[in-house]
Design an enzyme around this catalytic site. Sequence first.
Site, PDB file in Angstrom:
ATOM      1  CB  CYS A   2      -0.866  -0.033   1.092  1.00  9.61           C
ATOM      2  SG  CYS A   2      -2.103  -1.347   1.232  1.00  9.61           S
ATOM      3  NE  ARG A  27       5.428   1.051   0.113  1.00  5.69           N
ATOM      4  CZ  ARG A  27       6.330   0.808   0.735  1.00  5.69           C
ATOM      5  NH1 ARG A  27       7.467   1.215   0.632  1.00  5.69           N
ATOM      6  NH2 ARG A  27       6.271   0.163   1.871  1.00  5.69           N
ATOM      7  CD1 TRP A  76      -0.390  -6.335  -2.856  1.00  9.19           C
ATOM      8  CD2 TRP A  76      -0.652  -6.971  -0.679  1.00  9.19           C
ATOM      9  NE1 TRP A  76       0.039  -7.631  -2.813  1.00  9.19           N
ATOM     10  CE2 TRP A  76      -0.314  -8.014  -1.431  1.00  9.19           C
ATOM     11  CE3 TRP A  76      -1.025  -6.996   0.544  1.00  9.19           C
ATOM     12  CZ2 TRP A  76      -0.104  -9.180  -0.754  1.00  9.19           C
ATOM     13  CZ3 TRP A  76      -0.840  -8.254   1.105  1.00  9.19           C
ATOM     14  CH2 TRP A  76      -0.343  -9.190   0.422  1.00  9.19           C
ATOM     15  CG  ASN A 102       0.449   2.312   3.739  1.00  9.92           C
ATOM     16  OD1 ASN A 102      -0.644   2.062   2.981  1.00  9.92           O
ATOM     17  ND2 ASN A 102       1.552   2.677   3.163  1.00  9.92           N
ATOM     18  N   GLY A 103      -0.962  -1.041   6.819  1.00 10.47           N
ATOM     19  CA  GLY A 103      -0.796  -1.998   7.884  1.00 10.47           C
ATOM     20  C   GLY A 103      -2.256  -2.843   8.137  1.00 10.47           C
ATOM     21  CD  GLU A 485      16.215 -14.229  -6.541  1.00 10.07           C
ATOM     22  OE1 GLU A 485      15.573 -14.708  -5.431  1.00 10.07           O
ATOM     23  OE2 GLU A 485      15.888 -12.958  -6.919  1.00 10.07           O
ATOM     24  CE  LYS A 489      13.047 -12.288  -8.867  1.00  3.32           C
ATOM     25  NZ  LYS A 489      13.839 -12.420  -7.508  1.00  3.32           N
ATOM     26  CD  GLU A 492       9.457 -12.709  -7.069  1.00  2.00           C
ATOM     27  OE1 GLU A 492       9.389 -12.015  -6.070  1.00  2.00           O
ATOM     28  OE2 GLU A 492      10.478 -12.702  -7.844  1.00  2.00           O
ATOM     29  CG  HIS A 508      16.311 -38.099  -3.504  1.00  2.16           C
ATOM     30  ND1 HIS A 508      16.597 -39.273  -3.222  1.00  2.16           N
ATOM     31  CD2 HIS A 508      17.646 -37.489  -3.553  1.00  2.16           C
ATOM     32  CE1 HIS A 508      17.766 -39.700  -2.947  1.00  2.16           C
ATOM     33  NE2 HIS A 508      18.469 -38.442  -3.326  1.00  2.16           N
ATOM     34  CE  LYS A 607      11.372  -3.753  -4.772  1.00  3.48           C
ATOM     35  NZ  LYS A 607      12.125  -4.958  -5.247  1.00  3.48           N
TER      36      LYS A 607
HETATM   37  C1  G6P Z   1       8.186  -9.186  -1.045  1.00  3.46           C
HETATM   38  C2  G6P Z   1       9.210  -8.762  -2.285  1.00  3.46           C
HETATM   39  C3  G6P Z   1      10.202  -9.587  -2.629  1.00  3.46           C
HETATM   40  C4  G6P Z   1      11.286  -9.549  -1.501  1.00  3.46           C
HETATM   41  C5  G6P Z   1      10.502  -9.920  -0.344  1.00  3.46           C
HETATM   42  C6  G6P Z   1      11.775  -9.529   0.776  1.00  3.46           C
HETATM   43  O1  G6P Z   1       7.950 -10.724  -1.066  1.00  3.46           O
HETATM   44  O2  G6P Z   1       8.187  -8.999  -3.502  1.00  3.46           O
HETATM   45  O3  G6P Z   1      10.804  -9.214  -4.010  1.00  3.46           O
HETATM   46  O4  G6P Z   1      12.385 -10.302  -1.493  1.00  3.46           O
HETATM   47  O5  G6P Z   1       9.272  -9.221  -0.019  1.00  3.46           O
HETATM   48  O6  G6P Z   1      11.625  -7.961   0.951  1.00  3.46           O
HETATM   49  P1  G6P Z   1      12.849  -7.310   1.456  1.00  3.46           P
HETATM   50  O7  G6P Z   1      12.416  -5.935   1.340  1.00  3.46           O
HETATM   51  O8  G6P Z   1      12.680  -7.669   2.982  1.00  3.46           O
HETATM   52  O9  G6P Z   1      14.129  -7.709   0.898  1.00  3.46           O
END
Ligand code: G6P
Length: 612
Positions: A2, A27, A76, A102-103, A485, A489, A492, A508, A607
């Site tokens: 948010c 966000r 969000w 927010n929150g 990772e 990616k 996501e 396995h 984000k």
């Molecule tokens: C969210 C984002 C990710 C990020 C994760 C941790 O899930 O979409 O891209 O890696 O949060 O965020 P941070 O700001 O703590 O690295």
Amino acid sequence: MCGIVGYIGNKQALPIVIEGIKRLEYRGYDSSGIAIINSDDELVIHKKEGKIVELEQSIPKGVNFEAHLGIAHTRWATHGKPTTLNAHPHIDCTGKIAVVHNGIIENYKILRKKLEEEGHTFTSDTDTEVIAHLIEQFYVQCKDMHTAIRMMLKQVEGTLGIAAINLDIPDKLYAAKRGSPLIIGVGEGQNFIASDAAALVVHTKSVIYLQDDETVEISSNDFTIKSIADDEVQREIIKINWDISMIDKGEYDFFMQKEIFEQPTTISNAFRGRIMDMYNTSRLGGISLSIDEMNNIRNICIVACGTSWHAGLVGQYLIEEIAKVPVRVEYASEFRYRDPILGLETLVIVISQSGETADTLAALREARARGTKVMGITNVVGSSIARETDFGSYIHAGAEIGVASTKAFTSQITVLFLLALLLGRMRIVSPQDGAQYIKEIKSIPGKVGEILNMNDEIRAVAEKYKNSTNALYLGRGINYPVALEGALKLKEISYIHAEGYPAAEMKHGPIALIDGNMPVIVVAPDDFVYGKILNNMEEVKARKGKIIAIANEPSNGLEDLADDIIFIPRTLPALTPLLTVIPLQLFAYHVAVLRGLDVDQPRNLAKSVTVE
Ligand code: G6P
């Protein structure tokens, strides 16, 4: 998670707050809304499900939007579906008080029941609406908005950053913070409130980070910050050194693309000024431990979420290999609720790009409550995690806007490498080996540039696999977290189901999934397990899987096994993740673009996850 923007000043509020939430759309972006007090002394609210562009396009004609005070929100959803009704701002029963939030208000059910019993009427399913009604209740009693907000703060449990306006007070903007970031932007003849500096930098670089349980009353030329105990608080104005190009896409189609291509620079920025050539070691200025304390670190516990957790796993390999200090890596969400064993000689390291991730913040508080020293590795200067850790290092990657983290990952690894080198040189690493590491890290930005030059080649590979429904990523040793990772990616941003595995674990379980339609991306730099990983490729090939290899050069029959090979430059095994991850980022990016998806704002993600 948010975004909040508020404006008061001599300019038109509406375009400023809408432009502001657009800067924060990364966000959260499932619905948005604005509230202004117009020149006819009316509170005008407009909200819309969907992206901010839909809010803009639906702004009603014939309504007076001439205003110098306004708040806006991009959402969000947590409580209540992402509908227009649940979009912020929310108003009280009198229709005079508007709030964006927010929150999460954890005790909202109890509060809502009580307020309803007292005669308040609710119109949404959100937790936020209780804030508007609580402020109303206290404002009716004390006729002072700042006090009413403070009293509301005493009633609610959970996290909040709010901005509020009241039709009775058309020359004041209000805000309060607990656990969710909120920044005052200080201008000339105008002031701002925002949940993120990205919304402010076009207007001002002078900011104040509000602290937890603080409230603020803002006019065009002044502001008063108060603590929850009603004491006036003085806070330093900080100059942020962002420039506008950091938050603009420039020549690129997407922020994620821009951020991938920035990596030669961002990796350099992460090690610049932190290498001591004369002593063949590194220097992390933020670490405030004495030499004795550094020598006494017997084990390290890294805590993080998402991509930062993957960087932590790479850090585990780096620190154990280079410094021979035992490291464990935990998900922050697990760490905070189990009973982790932390000794006096444990260093906890929390890694977070945003510095605001709720679980990571809670984990750091738990570690500190147990008397453990906590180091932060963060990107956002002045963020909650940066402020609450005992000491730390910034990664200096600049604003990362794309929801899928890319440049932060390589910068985090760079800082973890510097830490490993520092600890290693204090323990067992010889000057010669230290010099070798330093020479090699300095060559990494150039090598990343070479891989970025293969963009077209990588896009061609993405074209072949863009319609896949599943993908498997395999890696070994320090490149196992890179496989994780790479899979993250792809998931996501392309919504293709992808799994990362240590290559030998494939047999396995995941091997059962392999058929002629399954792309298997194998991270296979020429290290001491290269021969082993070729065997794993044989196993894939025998089941007709399609192999995409990330490798250094054709050798040992690799060309016969792999359907596609992306060749990357050589480096020391410890530094390979900084190179092997680049093609995986580009591959995911191109697959998503070729599937016509919104790379920067993938569905359901945010984000910065500032709620549990
Ligand atoms: C969210 C984002 C990710 C990020 C994760 C941790 O899930 O979409 O891209 O890696 O949060 O965020 P941070 O700001 O703590 O690295």
